[in-house]
Structure formats: C-alpha cells, structure tokens
Scaffold this motif. Structure first.
Motif, PDB file in Angstrom:
ATOM      1  N   LEU A   1       0.860  -1.255  -0.161  1.00 48.24           N
ATOM      2  CA  LEU A   1      -0.085   0.058   0.070  1.00 48.24           C
ATOM      3  C   LEU A   1       0.995   1.243   0.031  1.00 48.24           C
ATOM      4  O   LEU A   1       0.709   2.131  -0.748  1.00 48.24           O
ATOM      5  CB  LEU A   1      -0.919  -0.022   1.189  1.00 48.24           C
ATOM      6  N   GLN A   2       1.999   1.489   0.786  1.00 51.35           N
ATOM      7  CA  GLN A   2       2.760   2.313   0.698  1.00 51.35           C
ATOM      8  C   GLN A   2       3.605   2.586  -0.547  1.00 51.35           C
ATOM      9  O   GLN A   2       3.654   3.479  -0.944  1.00 51.35           O
ATOM     10  CB  GLN A   2       3.703   2.087   1.971  1.00 51.35           C
ATOM     11  N   GLN A   3       3.976   1.567  -1.049  1.00 52.65           N
ATOM     12  CA  GLN A   3       4.560   1.557  -2.487  1.00 52.65           C
ATOM     13  C   GLN A   3       3.617   2.352  -3.544  1.00 52.65           C
ATOM     14  O   GLN A   3       4.000   2.913  -4.228  1.00 52.65           O
ATOM     15  CB  GLN A   3       5.044   0.224  -2.823  1.00 52.65           C
ATOM     16  N   HIS A   4       2.550   1.664  -3.574  1.00 56.48           N
ATOM     17  CA  HIS A   4       1.643   2.414  -4.460  1.00 56.48           C
ATOM     18  C   HIS A   4       1.169   3.865  -4.176  1.00 56.48           C
ATOM     19  O   HIS A   4       1.256   4.632  -5.159  1.00 56.48           O
ATOM     20  CB  HIS A   4       0.041   1.740  -4.214  1.00 56.48           C
ATOM     21  N   LEU A   5       0.987   4.041  -2.938  1.00 55.86           N
ATOM     22  CA  LEU A   5       0.934   5.671  -2.529  1.00 55.86           C
ATOM     23  C   LEU A   5       2.289   6.400  -3.116  1.00 55.86           C
ATOM     24  O   LEU A   5       2.066   7.549  -3.768  1.00 55.86           O
ATOM     25  CB  LEU A   5       0.764   5.788  -1.030  1.00 55.86           C
ATOM     26  N   ALA A   6       3.384   5.813  -2.757  1.00 58.46           N
ATOM     27  CA  ALA A   6       4.640   6.827  -3.038  1.00 58.46           C
ATOM     28  C   ALA A   6       4.650   6.705  -4.729  1.00 58.46           C
ATOM     29  O   ALA A   6       5.106   7.829  -5.153  1.00 58.46           O
ATOM     30  CB  ALA A   6       5.861   5.844  -2.628  1.00 58.46           C
ATOM     31  N   ALA A   7       4.225   5.659  -5.427  1.00 59.03           N
ATOM     32  CA  ALA A   7       4.326   5.635  -6.841  1.00 59.03           C
ATOM     33  C   ALA A   7       3.479   6.669  -7.318  1.00 59.03           C
ATOM     34  O   ALA A   7       3.821   7.279  -8.499  1.00 59.03           O
ATOM     35  CB  ALA A   7       3.883   4.374  -7.447  1.00 59.03           C
ATOM     36  N   ARG A   8       2.442   7.164  -6.625  1.00 62.23           N
ATOM     37  CA  ARG A   8       1.554   8.119  -7.150  1.00 62.23           C
ATOM     38  C   ARG A   8       1.720   9.607  -6.650  1.00 62.23           C
ATOM     39  O   ARG A   8       1.094  10.610  -6.791  1.00 62.23           O
ATOM     40  CB  ARG A   8       0.213   7.846  -6.682  1.00 62.23           C
ATOM     41  N   GLY A   9       2.961   9.580  -5.972  1.00 58.48           N
ATOM     42  CA  GLY A   9       3.360  11.038  -5.739  1.00 58.48           C
ATOM     43  C   GLY A   9       3.294  11.398  -4.110  1.00 58.48           C
ATOM     44  O   GLY A   9       3.367  12.488  -3.895  1.00 58.48           O
TER      45      GLY A   9
ATOM     46  N   GLU B   1       3.530  11.529  -0.217  1.00 61.98           N
ATOM     47  CA  GLU B   1       4.479  11.310   0.849  1.00 61.98           C
ATOM     48  C   GLU B   1       4.353  10.431   1.766  1.00 61.98           C
ATOM     49  O   GLU B   1       3.285  10.518   2.808  1.00 61.98           O
ATOM     50  CB  GLU B   1       4.754  12.906   1.697  1.00 61.98           C
ATOM     51  N   VAL B   2       5.010   9.268   2.044  1.00 60.42           N
ATOM     52  CA  VAL B   2       4.615   8.231   3.155  1.00 60.42           C
ATOM     53  C   VAL B   2       6.097   7.816   3.867  1.00 60.42           C
ATOM     54  O   VAL B   2       6.218   7.220   4.554  1.00 60.42           O
ATOM     55  CB  VAL B   2       4.226   6.929   2.550  1.00 60.42           C
ATOM     56  N   GLY B   3       7.224   8.450   3.174  1.00 59.03           N
ATOM     57  CA  GLY B   3       8.533   8.253   3.675  1.00 59.03           C
ATOM     58  C   GLY B   3       8.867   6.870   3.328  1.00 59.03           C
ATOM     59  O   GLY B   3       8.562   6.670   2.200  1.00 59.03           O
TER      60      GLY B   3
ATOM     61  N   ASP C   1       7.729   0.989   4.957  1.00 60.61           N
ATOM     62  CA  ASP C   1       8.364   0.022   5.989  1.00 60.61           C
ATOM     63  C   ASP C   1       7.130  -1.023   6.588  1.00 60.61           C
ATOM     64  O   ASP C   1       7.423  -1.854   7.450  1.00 60.61           O
ATOM     65  CB  ASP C   1       8.805   0.837   7.143  1.00 60.61           C
ATOM     66  N   GLY C   2       6.372  -0.900   6.060  1.00 57.91           N
ATOM     67  CA  GLY C   2       4.796  -1.664   6.452  1.00 57.91           C
ATOM     68  C   GLY C   2       4.296  -1.280   7.709  1.00 57.91           C
ATOM     69  O   GLY C   2       3.285  -1.903   8.333  1.00 57.91           O
ATOM     70  N   ARG C   3       4.795   0.030   8.500  1.00 58.79           N
ATOM     71  CA  ARG C   3       4.075   0.598   9.353  1.00 58.79           C
ATOM     72  C   ARG C   3       3.317   1.624   8.992  1.00 58.79           C
ATOM     73  O   ARG C   3       3.986   2.772   8.369  1.00 58.79           O
ATOM     74  CB  ARG C   3       5.159   0.855  10.485  1.00 58.79           C
ATOM     75  N   LEU C   4       1.969   1.953   9.394  1.00 58.71           N
ATOM     76  CA  LEU C   4       1.074   2.836   8.872  1.00 58.71           C
ATOM     77  C   LEU C   4       1.057   3.919   9.958  1.00 58.71           C
ATOM     78  O   LEU C   4       0.263   4.061  11.084  1.00 58.71           O
ATOM     79  CB  LEU C   4      -0.358   2.262   8.894  1.00 58.71           C
ATOM     80  N   GLY C   5       2.033   4.755   9.877  1.00 57.39           N
ATOM     81  CA  GLY C   5       2.153   6.137  10.527  1.00 57.39           C
ATOM     82  C   GLY C   5       1.280   7.362  10.124  1.00 57.39           C
ATOM     83  O   GLY C   5       0.586   7.065   9.347  1.00 57.39           O
ATOM     84  N   GLY C   6       1.328   8.558  10.890  1.00 53.65           N
ATOM     85  CA  GLY C   6       1.016   9.574  10.525  1.00 53.65           C
ATOM     86  C   GLY C   6       0.950  10.071   8.925  1.00 53.65           C
ATOM     87  O   GLY C   6      -0.031  10.592   8.361  1.00 53.65           O
ATOM     88  N   ARG C   7       2.166   9.998   8.314  1.00 54.98           N
ATOM     89  CA  ARG C   7       2.429  10.263   7.068  1.00 54.98           C
ATOM     90  C   ARG C   7       1.733   9.521   6.172  1.00 54.98           C
ATOM     91  O   ARG C   7       0.938   9.855   5.130  1.00 54.98           O
ATOM     92  CB  ARG C   7       3.906  10.289   6.687  1.00 54.98           C
ATOM     93  N   THR C   8       1.740   7.911   6.344  1.00 55.71           N
ATOM     94  CA  THR C   8       1.119   7.075   5.403  1.00 55.71           C
ATOM     95  C   THR C   8      -0.476   7.581   5.597  1.00 55.71           C
ATOM     96  O   THR C   8      -1.349   7.404   4.490  1.00 55.71           O
ATOM     97  CB  THR C   8       1.128   5.499   5.878  1.00 55.71           C
ATOM     98  N   ARG C   9      -1.171   7.696   6.706  1.00 59.41           N
ATOM     99  CA  ARG C   9      -2.582   7.963   6.831  1.00 59.41           C
ATOM    100  C   ARG C   9      -2.748   9.203   6.240  1.00 59.41           C
ATOM    101  O   ARG C   9      -4.002   9.314   5.689  1.00 59.41           O
ATOM    102  CB  ARG C   9      -2.979   7.909   8.186  1.00 59.41           C
ATOM    103  N   SER C  10      -2.008  10.326   6.429  1.00 58.74           N
ATOM    104  CA  SER C  10      -2.328  11.393   5.554  1.00 58.74           C
ATOM    105  C   SER C  10      -2.226  10.974   4.165  1.00 58.74           C
ATOM    106  O   SER C  10      -3.302  11.942   3.239  1.00 58.74           O
ATOM    107  CB  SER C  10      -1.273  12.471   5.914  1.00 58.74           C
ATOM    108  N   ALA C  11      -1.475  10.377   3.688  1.00 55.59           N
ATOM    109  CA  ALA C  11      -1.383  10.297   2.210  1.00 55.59           C
ATOM    110  C   ALA C  11      -2.566   9.261   1.812  1.00 55.59           C
ATOM    111  O   ALA C  11      -3.039   9.758   0.551  1.00 55.59           O
ATOM    112  CB  ALA C  11       0.055   9.361   1.668  1.00 55.59           C
TER     113      ALA C  11
END
Length: 513
Positions: A461-469, A471-473, A476-486
């Motif tokens: 999921l993080q990789q897909h979000l990052a590929a779409r531009g 910001e997830v950092g 790493d498989g950990r869903l922190g604040g940046r991943t939730r914001s993205a």
C-alpha cells in the motif's frame, strides 16, 4: 515499550520481549528491611502467582498431612501450567504493537539445554547489510574485541575497570536476539484486538487491587509529581502485568550483543554503557538487572538510558531501584511522564461520535482545536456526556476510520506516546486508566468484520501511494501519520471517504489504478 525506531526517542522494553518467565531467585522473595513493600508483593494479588519451590522448605515443620497437601497442590499447578497452550505460555504483549516480518520457511530454532532457542542462522528480514547471516557471524567472532573497544567510553562515564571487567568477563553474545530484532509473528492485530487483550477484566481488577494496596505510595507520588496514579498503574499493568512479567535476560548481555552485532549498534552502545553506569552506581545489582531481550527492565520497563534520565530514589534508601522498590518504580514512572510534559488535572482524551458527512481530512495530529471548535463541527462526546473544559485543545484520531469510534486526544495522550510511540499502546493506557478509575468500556462498536492488512500488504500500500507521488516516507509496513495522511489524500481524490483507514478495499483500489 518497543525497540525504538531509528531517530526515535521512545523507550524499548515492553513490546517485543520474547518469553518472560517467573524468576524464583528474585530479591523480591527475600525479606526486606524496614517493612518496605516490594514489587513482587503485587504478584500475590493474581490467582496465578507462583511461590518459589525453595519456599517449601519452610513447610517441613508442619504436620505431614498438611505438607502432603502443599506438595500435591503444587504438582497440580505445575501440571496445569504445562497443559496450557503454547500461545498462552509464551505470548508477548510487545509483539502486538509492531508490524510482523515476512513469513519464512525456516525450521524452528533449536533449543539450548536451558530451553532458550538459539539463533536460526538466517539473515534478518530487514535486508539490512549488518543483518545478513555472514555479517552476524563476523560480528559475533569479533565480539570480544568490540567489548574491549568500549572500555575507553565506559571509563569516561565513570565506570571503574573492576566493574567493567566483572561485567564482560566470560560474556558471550546472545545471537537469538538477532532473530527477535527483525522477526515478528506472522499475524497482525487490529486496534480492537489490542484493547481486548490489554484492557480486560482481570487486568482492571488487579490494577484496582494494586492501587488499594499501595495507596499511601500513590498518594505521596501523586502529590510530588502531579501525575494521575491511574496512568502509572495502567503503565505498570500493560508493561509487565503488574510486575509478574518483567523478563529474565541479562540486560548487560542483551545490550552488549546489540551494541556489537546487528543494525542498531549505535543506539544500543549507549544502552550498554548506561547499563554499566547503573551497576557502577549500585542502584541495581547484576543478578537483578534482568529484563527483555532489548534491555528494558523493571515493572514499568525502563531502558538503561531512560533510567538515567528519569529514575528517582523515592524511598530514600540511597538507590534508584526500579526493579524491587514499589516507591521508586511508581515515582520514577511519574517523573518520566512529568518531564515529558504531563498536564496535571487533565485526562488523555475522550471517545467521541463523528457525524455522517464529516470532513475526515481534519482528522490529523497536526490539526489541533478546542473542544468548543470541534463541537461546532458536529463532534459530540460519546454517551451524551459534556466535555469538562471547552477550551482544552485536542486533535481527532479515528483509528478504525469512519466505521469505528473517534477520539479527541489531549496533550497527555502525546506524553504517553513518548513513553511508547504506538497509538494503540497509548489508547490502551488511557482506556485502562479510565477503567481503573471506575469508567466504562468504550460505547461505540469497532468494525470487527474488517480484515487487517498483513505487513506485506501494508508495505505494498505504501509503495502504491509513493508511486503516485504521495509522501509516505520510506515504505516499511508501518502505518504512521504520514501514511494515513497520504491515504486520506488518495481517498479524497477518488471520491471515497478520506478517513485514512487502510482497508483491503482501499488496497484493491490502489492496485487497479
């Protein structure tokens, strides 16, 4: 407290300890001077507490039929423990708050004569260059040289040569820790599962008994530090089940291993040297400086560096003993929270009802508003209660998205997250504290039908979000604040409710685009 992530101030200890068994050699079973209460006394409040077998010698003078009853009862208890499922005997609360590593096909690790598994001999799941099997073996072969090289730093910290030599003499690396550093169970837990396990009725009742038994101590500590006793008891309960599961590994050996081997050497070098300082001061003796594989020790799981910053000698015996002295344990934990910014007289937060049609883009840790402002947006406290202070400032957390309860988090919630940087952990501490105070369970239901994503799926999921531009950092498989914001931004862009909840449905949506 989990092993802190790189660059994270958090303490390590209670999340990822491997197997914590009762220690019959603890000083907690020895007579104490001046009738000072010891931590182990708390364990007697549990119906599952076990007395050391050596205590049976004190029964020899009793009539034979009574002695026979004692022996028979102990035998029944031993049989019951052996019959328990392996999961129940070895379950570790710490693993609940960490993302699991990918499954491997490795055979179970062999056990030593003492029953402790040995290192699997495999590379770590992190793929870090220092976690390859070859690197681990090379570092292990250099272990003695590494320790010798740490002497100048120890000397600069005031550690005597005698203490240093006594601590490292014959010391060998505990390579089993390399498996634990990178590997986690092959399952994940939802927030509601965390709470089910950590805030159960037994833990609530035992916590109330602890508060009653040591009321005088809690009174004095609360007066001195202004920290709510129920939070201290909650930390004690979650971290070590009120002192009954504090770990039995040598803190010196564990931190020495991690200081010389693996991917966190810089961090654990400081922990190892701090452990030597503790021994040099005489606050805790070597035989009692035992804890988790990561080096956390005592009922509230202090890392050695945290001990240096926060531990206090509250009972006035000249030692900061966060292992055996209830007064020092309670006061040191309070001092930790106080120095991290605890607000006296304030709770951790409130369960709230989020209205339909709410703009979940506002559910962000950086978006802080007063209770009055949240109420204007339609947020209401669960159960129809009023907020005690309309001007308290909080942010909105929706750990299960639009389908679950919401929470307005106050400053003290952030303080608990400094103790341990997992929202699920901090939520469990706050909720257990409320229950110890006489509060009720959460009002709103959790979406228990939702399948929790695996670590691999979270990473994807993080990789897909990052590929779409977005910001997830670093994925790493950990869903922190940046991943939730993205994730909220992505959900908003495709017309979905932007609640930041990482569901299987959202992952499928990302895969298909």
């Amino acid at each position: 407290m989990a092993v802190p992530l790189a660059g994270n101030k958090s303490r390590s200890g209670l999340w990822r300890q491997e197997a914590r068994r009762y220690n019959p050699n603890s000083r907690l079973n020895q007579p104490t001077v001046k009738n000072k209460p010891t931590v182990k006394e708390a364990a007697t409040l549990s119906p599952f507490s076990v007395r050391p077998i050596r205590n049976i010698t004190s029964q020899i003078g009793r009539p034979w039929h009574e002695l026979r009853l004692v022996v028979f009862s102990m035998a029944l208890l031993a049989a019951a423990v052996c019959a328990m499922p392996a999961f129940a005997q070895n379950f570790d609360i710490r693993t609940l708050f960490n993302s699991p590593a990918p499954a491997t096909s490795a055979a179970p690790a062999p056990a030593t004569a003492a029953g402790t598994p040995e290192w699997s001999g495999e590379s770590g799941a992190s793929n870090h260059p220092l976690m390859t099997a070859q690197a681990i073996r090379a570092a292990a072969a250099n272990f003695r040289n590494c320790l010798a090289g740490l002497w100048p730093q120890a000397e600069r910290r005031g550690v005597s040569r005698a203490v240093f030599e006594a601590s490292v003499a014959g010391l060998t690396p505990d390579l089993r820790i390399m498996d634990l550093l990178d590997a986690q169970p092959e399952f994940t837990k939802s927030v509601w599962d965390y709470l089910d396990i950590l805030v159960n009725e037994d833990r609530v009742q035992n916590g109330k008994a602890i508060l009653a038994k040591y009321r005088t101590t809690f009174d004095a500590v609360e007066k001195a530090y202004g920290v709510d006793r129920h939070f201290i008891a909650a930390i004690w309960g979650v971290e070590s089940n009120y002192g009954t599961q504090i770990g039995e590994r040598s803190v010196v050996r564990s931190t020495a291993t991690l200081a010389c081997i693996g991917r966190r050497q810089d961090y654990f070098r400081d922990e190892f040297l701090s452990a030597l300082e503790i021994l040099s001061r005489g606050d805790v003796t070597p035989e009692h400086l035992k804890g988790s594989w990561a080096g956390a020790f005592g009922p509230t799981q202090f890392m050695p560096t945290s001990f240096k910053r926060y531990a206090v000698d509250f009972d006035g015996d000249g030692r900061r003993d966060v292992v055996d002295s209830v007064a020092d344990v309670v006061a040191s934990t309070a001092n930790n929270l106080k120095k991290d910014g605890w607000v006296t007289g304030q709770s951790w937060g409130y369960e709230v009802v989020v209205p339909k049609g709410f703009n979940f883009l506002l559910a962000d840790r950086s978006r802080v508003m007063t209770m009055q402002e949240w109420e204007r947006l339609g947020i209401r406290r669960a159960g129809g209660k009023a907020f005690p202070r309309a001007q308290d400032r909080a942010y909105l957390l929706v750990p299960a998205g639009a389908q679950g309860p919401g929470f307005l988090m106050l400053q003290n919630f952030r303080v608990v997250m400094k103790y341990n940087p997992a929202e699920a952990y901090a939520l469990a501490i706050g909720h257990l504290a409320d229950r110890l105070r006489g509060g009720e369970p959460f009002v709103q239901p959790w979406p228990r039908h939702e399948r929790v994503l695996t670590r691999e799926e979270r990473y994807e999921l993080q990789q897909h979000l990052a590929a779409r531009g977005y910001e997830v950092g670093e994925p790493d498989g950990r869903l922190g604040g940046r991943t939730r914001s993205a994730l909220r931004q992505f959900q908003s862009s495709v017309g979905e409710v932007p609640d930041g909840f990482a569901s299987a449905t959202v992952l499928e949506r990302l895969r298909s685009r």
